[in-house]
Design a protein around this motif. Structure first.
Motif, PDB file in Angstrom:
ATOM      1  N   PRO A 198       0.824  -1.226   0.000  1.00  0.00           N
ATOM      2  CA  PRO A 198       0.000   0.000   0.000  1.00  0.00           C
ATOM      3  C   PRO A 198       0.851   1.267   0.000  1.00  0.00           C
ATOM      4  N   GLY A 199       1.917   1.278   0.790  1.00  0.00           N
ATOM      5  CA  GLY A 199       2.804   2.439   0.798  1.00  0.00           C
ATOM      6  C   GLY A 199       3.520   2.618  -0.521  1.00  0.00           C
ATOM      7  N   ALA A 200       3.866   1.506  -1.176  1.00  0.00           N
ATOM      8  CA  ALA A 200       4.524   1.593  -2.475  1.00  0.00           C
ATOM      9  C   ALA A 200       3.610   2.222  -3.512  1.00  0.00           C
ATOM     10  N   VAL A 201       2.325   1.894  -3.457  1.00  0.00           N
ATOM     11  CA  VAL A 201       1.354   2.494  -4.386  1.00  0.00           C
ATOM     12  C   VAL A 201       1.280   4.001  -4.171  1.00  0.00           C
ATOM     13  N   GLU A 202       1.304   4.434  -2.922  1.00  0.00           N
ATOM     14  CA  GLU A 202       1.289   5.875  -2.641  1.00  0.00           C
ATOM     15  C   GLU A 202       2.538   6.549  -3.212  1.00  0.00           C
ATOM     16  N   GLU A 203       3.674   5.872  -3.133  1.00  0.00           N
ATOM     17  CA  GLU A 203       4.908   6.447  -3.666  1.00  0.00           C
ATOM     18  C   GLU A 203       4.866   6.517  -5.190  1.00  0.00           C
ATOM     19  N   VAL A 204       4.281   5.524  -5.833  1.00  0.00           N
ATOM     20  CA  VAL A 204       4.105   5.593  -7.290  1.00  0.00           C
ATOM     21  C   VAL A 204       3.219   6.789  -7.642  1.00  0.00           C
ATOM     22  N   LEU A 205       2.131   6.950  -6.906  1.00  0.00           N
ATOM     23  CA  LEU A 205       1.225   8.080  -7.151  1.00  0.00           C
ATOM     24  C   LEU A 205       1.941   9.409  -6.949  1.00  0.00           C
ATOM     25  N   ARG A 206       2.798   9.490  -5.950  1.00  0.00           N
ATOM     26  CA  ARG A 206       3.551  10.722  -5.699  1.00  0.00           C
ATOM     27  C   ARG A 206       4.582  10.970  -6.784  1.00  0.00           C
ATOM     28  N   PHE A 207       5.347   9.936  -7.103  1.00  0.00           N
ATOM     29  CA  PHE A 207       6.496  10.089  -7.983  1.00  0.00           C
ATOM     30  C   PHE A 207       6.081  10.335  -9.430  1.00  0.00           C
ATOM     31  N   GLU A 208       5.030   9.662  -9.886  1.00  0.00           N
ATOM     32  CA  GLU A 208       4.536   9.816 -11.261  1.00  0.00           C
ATOM     33  C   GLU A 208       3.024  10.005 -11.211  1.00  0.00           C
ATOM     34  N   SER A 209       2.606  11.198 -10.835  1.00  0.00           N
ATOM     35  CA  SER A 209       1.175  11.455 -10.688  1.00  0.00           C
ATOM     36  C   SER A 209       0.449  11.164 -11.998  1.00  0.00           C
ATOM     37  N   PRO A 210      -0.574  10.291 -11.983  1.00  0.00           N
ATOM     38  CA  PRO A 210      -1.326   9.998 -13.211  1.00  0.00           C
ATOM     39  C   PRO A 210      -1.972  11.236 -13.816  1.00  0.00           C
ATOM     40  N   VAL A 211      -2.373  12.178 -12.984  1.00  0.00           N
ATOM     41  CA  VAL A 211      -2.875  13.478 -13.434  1.00  0.00           C
ATOM     42  C   VAL A 211      -1.847  14.517 -13.006  1.00  0.00           C
ATOM     43  N   GLN A 212      -1.253  15.201 -13.980  1.00  0.00           N
ATOM     44  CA  GLN A 212      -0.128  16.082 -13.695  1.00  0.00           C
ATOM     45  C   GLN A 212      -0.534  17.494 -13.302  1.00  0.00           C
ATOM     46  N   VAL A 213      -1.584  18.011 -13.877  1.00  0.00           N
ATOM     47  CA  VAL A 213      -1.995  19.391 -13.592  1.00  0.00           C
ATOM     48  C   VAL A 213      -3.512  19.474 -13.513  1.00  0.00           C
ATOM     49  N   THR A 214      -3.989  20.442 -12.764  1.00  0.00           N
ATOM     50  CA  THR A 214      -5.398  20.792 -12.756  1.00  0.00           C
ATOM     51  C   THR A 214      -5.487  22.294 -12.543  1.00  0.00           C
ATOM     52  N   ALA A 215      -6.620  22.877 -12.855  1.00  0.00           N
ATOM     53  CA  ALA A 215      -6.735  24.341 -12.839  1.00  0.00           C
ATOM     54  C   ALA A 215      -7.901  24.781 -11.964  1.00  0.00           C
ATOM     55  N   ARG A 216      -7.782  25.986 -11.437  1.00  0.00           N
ATOM     56  CA  ARG A 216      -8.862  26.615 -10.683  1.00  0.00           C
ATOM     57  C   ARG A 216      -8.959  28.088 -11.086  1.00  0.00           C
TER      58      ARG A 216
ATOM     59  N   VAL B 175      -1.804  16.353 -19.579  1.00  0.00           N
ATOM     60  CA  VAL B 175      -2.449  16.301 -18.265  1.00  0.00           C
ATOM     61  C   VAL B 175      -2.389  14.890 -17.688  1.00  0.00           C
ATOM     62  N   LEU B 176      -2.684  13.895 -18.514  1.00  0.00           N
ATOM     63  CA  LEU B 176      -2.604  12.502 -18.087  1.00  0.00           C
ATOM     64  C   LEU B 176      -1.214  11.969 -18.437  1.00  0.00           C
ATOM     65  N   ARG B 177      -0.508  11.432 -17.450  1.00  0.00           N
ATOM     66  CA  ARG B 177       0.857  10.945 -17.679  1.00  0.00           C
ATOM     67  C   ARG B 177       0.901   9.441 -17.453  1.00  0.00           C
ATOM     68  N   GLY B 178       1.347   8.732 -18.455  1.00  0.00           N
ATOM     69  CA  GLY B 178       1.457   7.284 -18.334  1.00  0.00           C
ATOM     70  C   GLY B 178       2.116   6.717 -19.573  1.00  0.00           C
ATOM     71  N   TRP B 179       2.024   5.408 -19.700  1.00  0.00           N
ATOM     72  CA  TRP B 179       2.671   4.712 -20.804  1.00  0.00           C
ATOM     73  C   TRP B 179       1.632   4.236 -21.806  1.00  0.00           C
ATOM     74  N   LYS B 180       1.923   4.457 -23.076  1.00  0.00           N
ATOM     75  CA  LYS B 180       1.074   3.927 -24.152  1.00  0.00           C
ATOM     76  C   LYS B 180       1.405   2.468 -24.400  1.00  0.00           C
ATOM     77  N   THR B 181       2.690   2.140 -24.394  1.00  0.00           N
ATOM     78  CA  THR B 181       3.134   0.750 -24.515  1.00  0.00           C
ATOM     79  C   THR B 181       4.247   0.492 -23.508  1.00  0.00           C
ATOM     80  N   LEU B 182       4.306  -0.724 -23.005  1.00  0.00           N
ATOM     81  CA  LEU B 182       5.331  -1.110 -22.034  1.00  0.00           C
ATOM     82  C   LEU B 182       5.701  -2.573 -22.302  1.00  0.00           C
ATOM     83  N   PRO B 183       6.646  -2.806 -23.220  1.00  0.00           N
ATOM     84  CA  PRO B 183       6.986  -4.181 -23.578  1.00  0.00           C
ATOM     85  C   PRO B 183       7.771  -4.884 -22.464  1.00  0.00           C
ATOM     86  N   VAL B 184       7.329  -6.093 -22.137  1.00  0.00           N
ATOM     87  CA  VAL B 184       7.989  -6.862 -21.078  1.00  0.00           C
ATOM     88  C   VAL B 184       8.104  -8.337 -21.505  1.00  0.00           C
ATOM     89  N   ARG B 185       9.021  -9.042 -20.866  1.00  0.00           N
ATOM     90  CA  ARG B 185       9.061 -10.498 -20.938  1.00  0.00           C
ATOM     91  C   ARG B 185       8.685 -11.009 -19.557  1.00  0.00           C
TER      92      ARG B 185
END
Length: 436
Positions: free
Chosen positions: A303-321, A417-427
């Motif tokens: 659970p803590g690792a998931v929070e660190e992923v969210l912090r380190f690479e926020s899926p939503v990078q910006v929002t406005a007010r 605004v949305l930050r992530g991977w389109k493709t992530l090739p793995v074995r």
């Protein structure tokens, strides 16, 4: 493209694009964050540069903040609103905006979407759907999430047998959240790929300064999504289930447009954020085997690792007010209607809050202080579900495939605004506990 769509592009993107191009030539950091491909690929140096100018930087079109304290304040203050006040627009622009609105092309940042409306409408919409997304209600979905994850990982093991390369985004990161949210919202299995397709097409609606070609593609996706939603809601009227959308239809408290906007946002937001969370989490752990070892050593750290992923690479990078009235922020006077860009990805790496912020650390004690789910009354409705899917999805993946490794160059999504991977090739490597 019809005339109304062309006006929507001109007001919402074309004019902004021209202004940002001019501002970029003058060195404006907001313009660079939108237009510069290098800043889009790696926005964190720019966030640091914004922060170096103080807690609030005035740009040509907006004020910017990468300060955790200021961003958090803006998101929670009642005198800032998520959507622009159309009544305050210059008369000609206001008429153009109202004339160009198209109920067959309602997107995630168009009224009456929860993302941009304010109380009392926001309170009413959120009340109708929030009970399904409470932490307690979401925890009851854990068994379903685990079952879906295991089934998809069985498929992944078969696809990757013999050392074959698999795109983790396509085979797992997209399918886990879309399957879960589709179940919650009563979407038939045969329609889930359709939802994914339209969601991916509509994702750039959150960005600004789209080219006309980009806008045409996005507009087509939004219209297709609206047509599909109208048909899906009609099916639920004829043959309701025990899902959330069937309940909303039966309540008969929302207009057709309100119902479509709410359903569309729940569907898109229900998988978009988590796709990015799962993809980024996988890529980060593949790049940091020492952190992966810590999780293998003690699975209670997930659970803590998931929070660190969210912090380190926020899926939503910006929002406005937008400031509702003349006000003050970080010691600076703001006029009514002023736009403030909160750079969530930058706030999540503010050294005043997070020690050594550019280091990925699954043991970080305050990782949960991130702002990746926004804050205040617009705090992400699906945060508990995203956390659950991130924890189950990543833990199950790395436990099933302890030798998982990168197998090529991943490709970033083209959105800002949305930050992530389109493709992530793995074995995947040898699987542990593959079902028959």
């Amino acid at each position: 493209m019809d005339a109304r769509a062309l006006v929507r592009w001109g007001v919402g993107h074309g004019l902004v694009r021209v202004a940002l191009r001019r501002a970029e030539r003058a060195g404006d950091l907001h313009a660079r964050s939108v237009l510069d491909p290098a800043s889009r690929a790696d926005p964190y140096p720019l966030y640091d540069e914004v922060r170096s100018h103080g807690p609030l930087l005035k740009g040509a079109l907006a004020h910017l903040t990468a300060s955790h304290a200021v961003a958090s304040e803006v998101l929670r203050r009642e005198d800032f609103r998520a959507g622009a006040d159309e009544d305050a627009f210059p008369p000609l622009m206001g008429r153009a905006v109202r004339w160009s609105r198209d109920e067959s092309a309602v997107g995630p940042i168009d009224p009456p979407s929860l993302l941009v409306v304010e109380p009392p409408d926001h309170t009413r919409y959120r009340r109708l759907v929030s009970k399904v997304f409470t932490a307690r209600a979401v925890e009851q979905l854990r068994g379903d999430v685990e079952r879906v994850a295991d089934e998809l990982l069985d498929d992944l093991a078969r696809a990757g047998a013999g050392g074959r390369t698999v795109d983790l985004v396509e085979a797992y990161a997209t399918l886990l959240p879309v399957t879960v949210i589709a179940h919650v919202l009563g979407v038939p299995r045969e329609d889930r790929r359709t939802v994914l397709h339209f969601g991916e097409m509509a994702a750039p609606t959150l960005d600004v300064a789209l080219s006309l070609r980009e806008f045409r593609e996005v507009d087509a996706g939004v219209r297709g999504f609206n047509r599909w939603l109208a048909g899906h809601l009609e099916r639920l009227r004829r043959d309701p289930g025990d899902d959330l959308l069937s309940q909303l239809v039966a309540l008969d408290e929302l207009t057709d447009v309100e119902l479509r906007a709410t359903a569309g946002l729940l569907l898109a937001a229900g998988f978009e954020t988590t796709v990015n969370l799962l993809g980024s989490g996988t890529e980060l752990l593949l790049r940091h085997p020492d952190q992966r070892a810590l999780l293998r050593e003690d699975p209670s750290r997930w659970p803590g690792a998931v929070e660190e992923v969210l912090r380190f690479e926020s899926p939503v990078q910006v929002t406005a007010r937008f400031a509702k009235d003349d006000t003050e922020l970080a010691g600076r006077a703001l006029r009514a209607g002023s736009l403030v860009i909160t750079m969530l990805g930058g706030a999540n790496r503010d050294p005043d809050v997070f020690a050594d912020p550019h280091r990925f650390d699954v043991l970080r004690p305050n990782a949960k202080d991130h702002l990746s789910f926004s804050g205040g009354r617009h705090f992400c409705l699906g945060a508990a579900l995203a956390r659950l899917e991130g924890e189950v999805g990543l833990r199950r993946l790395f436990e099933r495939f302890p030798d998982l490794q990168a197998a090529g160059t991943p490709v970033r999504r083209g959105t800002r605004v949305l930050r992530g991977w389109k493709t992530l090739p793995v074995r995947p490597g040898q699987a542990v506990g593959v079902a028959a």
